[in-house]
Design a protein around this motif. Sequence first.
Motif, short mmCIF file in Angstrom:
data_model
loop_
_atom_site.label_atom_id
_atom_site.label_comp_id
_atom_site.label_asym_id
_atom_site.label_seq_id
_atom_site.Cartn_x
_atom_site.Cartn_y
_atom_site.Cartn_z
N VAL A 1 0.84 -1.21 0.00
CA VAL A 1 0.00 0.00 0.00
C VAL A 1 0.88 1.26 0.00
N SER A 2 2.10 1.09 -0.45
CA SER A 2 3.02 2.23 -0.44
C SER A 2 2.61 3.27 -1.47
N GLY A 3 3.33 4.39 -1.49
CA GLY A 3 2.97 5.50 -2.34
C GLY A 3 2.95 5.18 -3.82
N SER A 4 3.71 4.17 -4.25
CA SER A 4 3.76 3.84 -5.68
C SER A 4 2.54 3.05 -6.15
N MET A 5 1.74 2.55 -5.22
CA MET A 5 0.57 1.73 -5.58
C MET A 5 -0.61 2.65 -5.91
N ARG A 6 -0.72 3.01 -7.18
CA ARG A 6 -1.80 3.88 -7.64
C ARG A 6 -3.09 3.09 -7.85
N GLU A 7 -4.13 3.80 -8.25
CA GLU A 7 -5.47 3.21 -8.33
C GLU A 7 -5.53 1.99 -9.23
N LYS A 8 -4.93 2.05 -10.41
CA LYS A 8 -5.01 0.92 -11.34
C LYS A 8 -4.31 -0.31 -10.76
N ALA B 1 -1.40 -5.50 5.26
CA ALA B 1 -1.00 -4.39 4.40
C ALA B 1 0.39 -3.93 4.84
N HIS B 2 1.13 -3.39 3.88
CA HIS B 2 2.48 -2.93 4.26
C HIS B 2 2.93 -1.79 3.36
N ASP B 3 3.73 -0.93 3.93
CA ASP B 3 4.58 -0.03 3.16
C ASP B 3 5.99 -0.37 3.62
N ALA B 4 6.63 0.50 4.40
CA ALA B 4 7.91 0.12 5.00
C ALA B 4 7.71 -0.71 6.25
#
Length: 439
Positions: A271-278, A307-310
Motif C-alpha cells: 500500500v506504499s505511495g507507488s501503488m496507484r489506483e489501477k 498491508a504494508h509499506d515500509a
Amino acid sequence: MGLRDDVERFREVGEERREDLKEFITYGDLGGSGPNSIKIPIKVVDLPSFEYDQLDKGGVGQGQGGTPDVGQPVGQPQPQPGDGDEEGDPGEEGAEHEYYEMDPEEFAEELDEELGLELEPKGKQVIEEIEGDFTDITRSGPNSTLDFEKLFKEGLKRKLSMDFDEEFVREACKVAGKDARDVFRWCREQHILVSLPWVEEAFGEIPEDERGTWASFEEMEANVERTTAIQRIRRDGLKEVPFRREDERYRHPEIIEKKEKNVVVVNIRDVSGSMREKKRELVERTFTPLDWYLTGKYDNAEFVYIAHDAEAWRVERDEFFGIRSGGGTKISSAYELAKAVLEEEYPWNEWNRYVFAAGDSENSSNDTTENVIPLMEEIPANLHAYVETQPGGTAINATHAEEVDRALGDTGNVVVTYVSSPADVVDAIYEILSTEDGQ
C-alpha cells in the motif's frame, strides 16, 4: 402454459445469459458480492408485465351513480394499492432478477470446469474416526463376524489337496508280490497323499482271491482309471470339508479417519505511495476470486489480511483493498508478520496454508534477496504466490518478482505471475491454482 410458467422461463433464460466467470472476473463488479455470496450480473432480460396503453383515449362503461354511462369517456385507470411502486414507470420492477447468485462452493466448481482445474484439498486435522465397510480381517472376534466364506474356501483347498482316489490305491494293493509298505512307497512316488496306517488297513481288507490280480504297478495303472478330486465331488457330492481352527477369520470394519479440510489464506498487499489506483484494482481483481475459490473448496477457510509499506500491519477484509499510504516499501515486514501469525494461530500440521502477496515489485534495496526469499523458505505452505501488478508493463526498478522467481521458481510451491491489465487476471489465477494442483 400460464403466466407464472412464462416468468420462470424468462428467469431461466436470464440465468443462461449471465456473464461467464472469465468475463465477470476480468471486467465485472466484484465489490457487489460478499464473502459467501457471489453476484454475477445477468445481461438484460425484461420479465413480462402488463402495462397500460398510454394513448390519450377514453373508454366506455355503463351503470348509475358515478359509474360512466354507455359512450361516456373515462380517464386513465388509477393504480391500486399493491400494484407497484409509487414512483417510476410501469414495468421497472425486477431488481431481484439483475444478478445470478452463487455460493463459493458453486463458484469453485464452475471455475474448476471453466479453467480445467482439479484441485483436491487435503484434510489435516482428524476430527472423528468412523467405521467403514467390513474389509479388515483378524484371527479372533465374535461369532457373528466369522467370515464363513473364507473359512469354507480354506477347508475346501485342504480337501482338494489331501483327498485321493481310494479305489485306485486299493487296486494297487492287489499287485502281486507287494506288501503294504511297497504300496505306500509307490503312493509317495505318485504324489498320492495317503498315510501308511490307511494303506495297511486297506491292504488287510483285500480278499485272498484278489491278491495278485495285477502283475505290476504299471499293468494296474494301464487298466484302472484314476479320478481327480473334482471328478469325485461332481459324482458323489461333497460330504465333508476338513475345517481347522487356524482357518477361522473374522471380519472387522475398516476404521476411517475423517479429516477436516482447514485452510488459512494470508493475503499481503503493498500500500506504499507507488501503488496507484489501477494497481490496487488489479490486486483486488486477482485476490477476490482466489478467496471465493478457496472458501468453496475447503470445509473451513480463514483469511488473514496484511498491508504494508515500509512496515506491516494486520487489517480487516473491508479495509484491505482501500488502504493508501505515502510511505516507502519493505516487503519483508509483511512476511515477518505473516510468519508470526501462522506460527501462533495456524500450525502447519493442522492447516493448509496459502500465502498470496501482490504489489508493483518495487522494494527497498536488497530486501528481497536478503530477507524476503529466506522468509518464504522458512514459512511452510501449500503455495506461495506473488502477483506483480504493473499496468502497461514492468518498471525499471520493479525487480522483486523476477528475483523471487529466479530463486524459488523451481521449488514446486512458489509461483510468480504478472498482471498488467484486467485481461491478464484469469491467466494469473489459473497459473496460481494449477501450480497448487501439481503439488
